[in-house]
Design an enzyme around this catalytic site. Structure first.
Site, PDB file in Angstrom:
ATOM      1  N   GLY A 131     109.730  51.533  22.012  1.00 37.56           N
ATOM      2  CA  GLY A 131     110.715  52.470  22.526  1.00 37.56           C
ATOM      3  C   GLY A 131     110.043  53.719  23.068  1.00 37.56           C
ATOM      4  O   GLY A 131     108.893  54.029  22.740  1.00 37.56           O
ATOM      5  N   CYS A 132     110.765  54.453  23.913  1.00 37.71           N
ATOM      6  CA  CYS A 132     110.181  55.633  24.559  1.00 37.71           C
ATOM      7  C   CYS A 132     109.924  56.752  23.556  1.00 37.71           C
ATOM      8  O   CYS A 132     108.822  57.305  23.499  1.00 37.71           O
ATOM      9  CB  CYS A 132     111.064  56.102  25.706  1.00 37.71           C
ATOM     10  SG  CYS A 132     112.802  56.352  25.288  1.00 37.71           S
TER      11      CYS A 132
END
Length: 322
Positions: A131-132
């Site tokens: 995930g970012c």
């Protein structure tokens, strides 16, 4: 004679932000050929009808079905990748890079953070892209964990651009709401905490609690800026030695001694990390572009590793400061 044919690459779910960034990279990638871009809602339309920045770069059109490919990027959104894989049963030798949450906690997939799992990514065939927010936080946290400095409470604050919420409009991404505005969401219970905790455990962190994260919506389109601190009796010089040692040889993550700003990484695949001591606390600032190092750029970096290419291939992107 040895074949010189490049690996063929396809994208499933080609209409969103992450797919658009993938296309920006892949249409000019010297090591692969873009074979197809699938989108049920856009089938038959040219790619630039959705991703208008591709005008003049490609005349490809969206397809409604997957074609033959050596590498497939799954960009359909959270909760849909597993169903696609189970329905289509890609061949074991096909490289699958999933950009959703579906496989990040799956031991049968390699977690695609090169700064943690570079060796395992070389030759991998099933890759779960991080995930970012998880990427930005881990770039600042994992060297502390590896040095034994993050067993206690970790206090994390991160601010993200509106593109982190995806392309589908929602009230908190609407310009008139987001502009000149900030707000906290999912305090202490963000979905990326699970994968962060798992990576920290991989490096030996014994505690399963104490990652205190306050995510903030920012009034800008792209980028993630994270500040975090732990109680630690360590000097600034030693902190910087810890981070420089951990990231020695890293392709895209750089340790800086100057207080950094977000524009240094936006539009690039870079991660930038800064650390210093403050009255018995180790402060770490880390930042990435959420759509590149936090999603599509990192996905291509993982593909490069899996294919045996130089991991920087196609990713020499310079920041736009103004």
């Amino acid at each position: 004679m040895e074949s010189t044919q490049k690996p063929r690459v396809g994208i499933i779910g080609g209409g969103g932000y992450t797919a658009g960034e993938l296309l920006r990279i892949l249409v000019h990638h010297p090591g692969v050929d873009l074979a197809f871009v699938q989108s049920q809602s856009q089938a038959g339309a040219p790619l630039h009808a959705v991703h208008s920045d591709l005008i003049g770069d490609t005349d490809m059109i969206f397809t409604d079905e997957a074609g033959d490919a050596d590498v497939i990027f799954l960009c359909m959104g959270h909760g849909r990748s597993r169903g696609w894989v189970e329905q289509h049963l890609p061949a074991p030798e096909t490289i699958i890079v999933d950009l959703s949450t579906d496989y990040r906690m799956d031991d049968n997939w390699v977690y695609g953070l090169p700064e943690l799992n570079r060796a395992a990514l070389r030759g991998a065939r099933r890759i779960a892209n991080p995930g970012c927010f998880a990427t930005a936080i881990q770039l600042g946290l994992l060297p502390l964990v590896a040095a034994g400095l993050a067993e206690g409470e970790v206090h994390i604050n991160g601010i993200t651009g509106s593109t982190g919420a995806g392309q589908q409009p929602v009230p908190t991404t609407h310009f008139s709401w987001r502009n000149a505005n900030v707000s906290i969401y999912k305090a202490f219970r963000h979905q990326h905490l699970a994968e962060i905790g798992r990576s920290a455990a991989q490096l030996g962190r014994k505690s399963t609690t104490g990652l205190n994260f306050l995510p903030v919506r920012g009034p800008f389109a792209r980028g993630i800026y994270v500040s975090q601190y732990v109680e630690a009796n360590v000097s600034t010089e030693d902190l910087r030695d810890i981070f420089s040692s951990y990231y020695q040889g890293a392709a895209f993550t750089h340790v800086t001694t100057e207080n950094p700003n977000l524009k240094q990484v936006v539009n690039t695949n870079k991660g930038l990390v800064f650390a210093e001591e403050h009255d018995g606390k180790a402060l770490v600032i880390s930042m990435i572009d959420n759509l590149l190092k936090g999603a599509s750029g990192q996905a291509v970096q993982n593909m490069n590793l899996a294919l045996g290419l130089d991991e920087t291939t196609g990713l020499h992107l310079k920041a736009s400061m103004f």
